[in-house]
Every structure is written in C-alpha cells, then in structure tokens.
Design an enzyme around this catalytic site. Structure first.
Site, mmCIF file in Angstrom:
data_model
loop_
_atom_site.group_PDB
_atom_site.id
_atom_site.type_symbol
_atom_site.label_atom_id
_atom_site.label_comp_id
_atom_site.label_asym_id
_atom_site.label_seq_id
_atom_site.Cartn_x
_atom_site.Cartn_y
_atom_site.Cartn_z
ATOM 1 N N ASP A 1 -3.889 -2.730 3.865
ATOM 2 C CA ASP A 1 -4.137 -1.938 2.648
ATOM 3 C C ASP A 1 -5.149 -0.833 2.885
ATOM 4 O O ASP A 1 -5.130 0.202 2.216
ATOM 5 C CB ASP A 1 -4.608 -2.839 1.510
ATOM 6 N N ALA B 1 0.794 -1.231 0.000
ATOM 7 C CA ALA B 1 0.000 0.000 0.000
ATOM 8 C C ALA B 1 0.835 1.295 0.000
ATOM 9 O O ALA B 1 0.650 2.147 -0.883
ATOM 10 C CB ALA B 1 -0.979 -0.041 1.173
HETATM 11 O O1 MRU Z 1 -1.133 -7.241 -3.582
HETATM 12 P P1 MRU Z 1 -0.055 -6.579 -2.776
HETATM 13 O O2 MRU Z 1 1.242 -7.310 -2.815
HETATM 14 O O3 MRU Z 1 0.075 -5.118 -3.099
HETATM 15 O O4 MRU Z 1 -0.584 -6.669 -1.277
HETATM 16 C C1 MRU Z 1 0.197 -6.089 -0.260
HETATM 17 C C2 MRU Z 1 -0.333 -6.321 1.098
HETATM 18 O O5 MRU Z 1 -1.370 -6.900 1.292
HETATM 19 C C3 MRU Z 1 0.466 -5.720 2.226
HETATM 20 O O6 MRU Z 1 0.341 -6.509 3.369
HETATM 21 C C4 MRU Z 1 -0.096 -4.318 2.526
HETATM 22 O O7 MRU Z 1 -0.135 -3.540 1.378
HETATM 23 C C5 MRU Z 1 0.693 -3.635 3.563
HETATM 24 S S1 MRU Z 1 2.206 -2.999 2.935
HETATM 25 C C6 MRU Z 1 3.035 -2.193 4.155
#
Ligand code: MRU
Length: 361
Positions: A250, A57
């Site tokens: 997210d 995120a």
């Molecule tokens: O699909 P992604 O790899 O973007 O998903 C990322 C996540 O779910 C992370 O745990 C979240 O973004 C937190 S990042 C500090």
C-alpha cells in the site's frame, strides 16, 4: 502460452468509465455475486472506496481519478473558475479523506490536480474542455496501471520456478489494480510462460480478501489455488509447502519498509525464519519518497464490526472492544526484493530505490 483472463478487460472488469458514469465490480459481494455498481455521484465513489467495494492500492487510485472526472461531469458550475473551485475545494478533498494508507490514492489525486491546473490555463479553456481532459487523464491512469502490472509481471517472472508453491496474502491481483495485478501479475506472467504453479492464498482476516478475492480471480483463470487460514502459514512453511512469498504493498517508504495488509509483517518474519524468499510487487506509484521509513506511514484503523461480526453473527461479547489496524509495516531488511515495472530492487535500500526515479533509469 496460457491466456490470462484476469486482466480487467475480458469476462469481467475492476473499474471503467461508461458514458457518464463510473462502473465497478462490487468486491464486497464476491465470490457469491458478480454485481457491478453504477456510480453517478462523487459521494458514491468516495463511499465505494471507504466501504471497500473497490480496494487495493492501485485500484483505489484509479477510482479516485475517475471520481474527479465524475465531479467535473456532474458539476453544474456556470463557468470555468467555478468548476475549478468546486473540484479543488470539495471533490478532491472528499476523495482524499477516504483511506489513509494507500499512497496511490494521493498520487492519483495529485496527478488529477496537476492536470486540472494545466487544463484550466490552456488557451480557450472551457468547462467542456475540463470535462474531456479530466476524463482522458483518469482513463490514462487506468490504462497505464494495467500496462505497468504486466511489466511488473515480466520483471518478476524468473522469481517463480516451474513447480513453485507460492504463498500470497490479501489480494494484490486484477481486482486490486486496473487489471492483471502486482503480486498476482507475477504469478500470471509465470503461468503464461508455461510454469506450473500452486498458489496458497492466506484467508486474510478480518475481511477475507485472500479467501474471497484472490481465490476467486485465480480460479477464474484456472490457476491452481488453495486457501489457508492466516495462522497456518508457519506450519505450511515448516512442512516445505511454501517456496516463496509474494505480496503487494500500500505504501513503500524511501528506505524500502513496506506497509501492506495486516499480517504481512508476521509472514515476512516467518519466511525469514524458514529462509524462504519474501517478495513485494508494486508500481513506482506505491513508493513514497517523502517518507524516510515505515514508522511515518499512516496506518488505517477500521471499525469494530469488521472483527466483531461475521456473516451477520456477533463473535464478541457486547462490552468487549477490538484493536483493528488494517495494515502493518514490514522492515526492508525482511524483504528479499521489490518487483517494480523498472525491474527488481534486490535488496531494497534507500539508494537503490532513489535510483528508480532517476530519468535515465
Ligand atoms: O484493505 P485493502 O483490501 O485495500 O488492502 C489491500 C492490500 O493490502 C493489498 O495487498 C495492497 O493494496 C496491494 S494491491 C496491488
């Protein structure tokens, strides 16, 4: 004190601006290859976000902000109004369409939109001052994110005792942020304070962010890490091999419900059944006060091939479909505490979350 290299500032970086372009580590290639993409077009930045060359995120927010700066840099608009129009009607909307769940994307683009409006109204504004001002704002978003991750690390440091066995899911590390990480920022801070920790990284099907990315960046920092498949978590908890779980987010709704990588909810249920603390580490920019509870958080649905194919091999019969939600929502009641740059919210509640945003907090 053990120095942490996974800051995005040392041997490798997640994303940066370099002269007239955006450079980012292509996370699709990890851990096999450390390849940097050099992006000179807004469309390339949008595709890098959509295809998860950059993901997580806060990192998505940083990339989108850089995308807006790039839009100004590349624009051949003949005057200020034309450039503002192009950024507002084409560049920002394109970046907004990349991924729906991570609120940091929209947070960063709103901030860039606000900066654009302010710059355009400033006395003596020009296309040049717009370019410089938007780049400065994107770089501030990136640098602030790194600093905030370190604050999150300090806020969570005492949740991780010496000798702790920590389970994490997906990648909420330096790769998912400007640098240092949220969930992995807490791990790094504890390691830097001299604690000996063992991390268990959930593989994180289907795109294996835990196996490919968390394991990569922790091993680069010499932090002990082992990978387990997602379906091993319950057994490992039962065997006493997990003292706490820490994940990123997210989007967090106003009541503390947490959207994070698919599989997080199942882990939270398992942690609850085994009386294991379940922590969510995230910056305030991940909290969406406009959404009352998790039921309204948009959940991204990704393409069939991410489940149906692995390493070039097809895993399913041709005619069989897939169900592919990329995120799930963990109810606030299953979260022991949120770890933010303003400290712990324990337990998460609507009142405690609202208090984080009061100017005096
Ligand atoms: O699909 P992604 O790899 O973007 O998903 C990322 C996540 O779910 C992370 O745990 C979240 O973004 C937190 S990042 C500090």
């Amino acid at each position: 004190m053990v120095a942490s290299r996974g800051t995005g500032e040392g041997e490798w970086f997640t994303i940066r601006w370099n002269s007239d372009r955006v450079e980012l580590l292509d996370q699709r290639e990890l851990p096999n290859e450390e390849r940097y993409l050099s992006l000179t077009e807004v469309e390339e930045v949008a595709e890098a976000i959509e295809e998860l060359a950059i993901r997580g995120a806060p990192a998505i927010g940083c990339a989108a902000a850089m995308g807006v700066a790039l839009g100004a840099w590349r624009s051949d608009a003949r005057d200020l109004d034309a450039m503002v129009g192009e950024l507002e009607s084409r560049v920002i909307p394109r970046l907004e369409r990349t991924r729906p769940t991570a609120i940091n994307l929209f947070w960063a683009l709103d901030r860039m939109r606000g900066t654009l409006a302010k710059l355009a109204q400033a006395p003596g504004a020009s296309t040049e001052s717009l370019r410089a001002g938007l780049l400065a704002e994107a770089e501030t978003i990136l640098e602030d994110d790194k600093a905030i991750c370190r604050e999150i690390g300090q806020a969570g440091i005492d949740l991780i005792p010496d000798g702790a066995q920590v389970l994490t899911h997906c990648n909420a590390g330096a790769l998912a942020t400007g640098g240092y990480g949220t969930a992995l920022g807490v791990v790094r801070a504890a390691v830097e304070a001299g604690r000996s920790i063992r991390v268990l990284a959930d593989e994180t099907r289907p795109l294996l962010q835990g196996a490919r990315l968390t394991a990569w960046e922790l091993s680069r920092d010499d932090i002990p890490v082992e990978v387990c498949t997602d379906n091993m978590a319950g057994y490992l908890m039962q065997q006493g091999e997990v003292d706490l779980v820490v994940v990123g987010a997210d989007r967090i709704a106003a009541n503390g419900d947490v959207a994070n990588k698919i599989g997080t909810y199942g882990l939270a249920v398992l942690a609850n059944a085994h009386s294991i603390p379940f922590y969510v580490a995230a910056p305030l920019s991940t909290i969406d006060l406009k959404i009352a509870d998790g039921s309204a958080i948009p959940i991204e649905i990704r393409g069939r091939d991410e489940i149906a194919r692995i390493g070039g091999r097809t895993l399913l019969p041709e005619q069989v479909g897939v169900r592919q939600p990329a995120f799930d929502v963990t109810p606030a009641a299953l979260v022991t505490a949120l770890v933010t740059e303003k400290g712990l919210v324990q337990p998460p509640s609507q009142q405690a979350i609202a208090a984080l945003f009061r100017p005096d907090s």
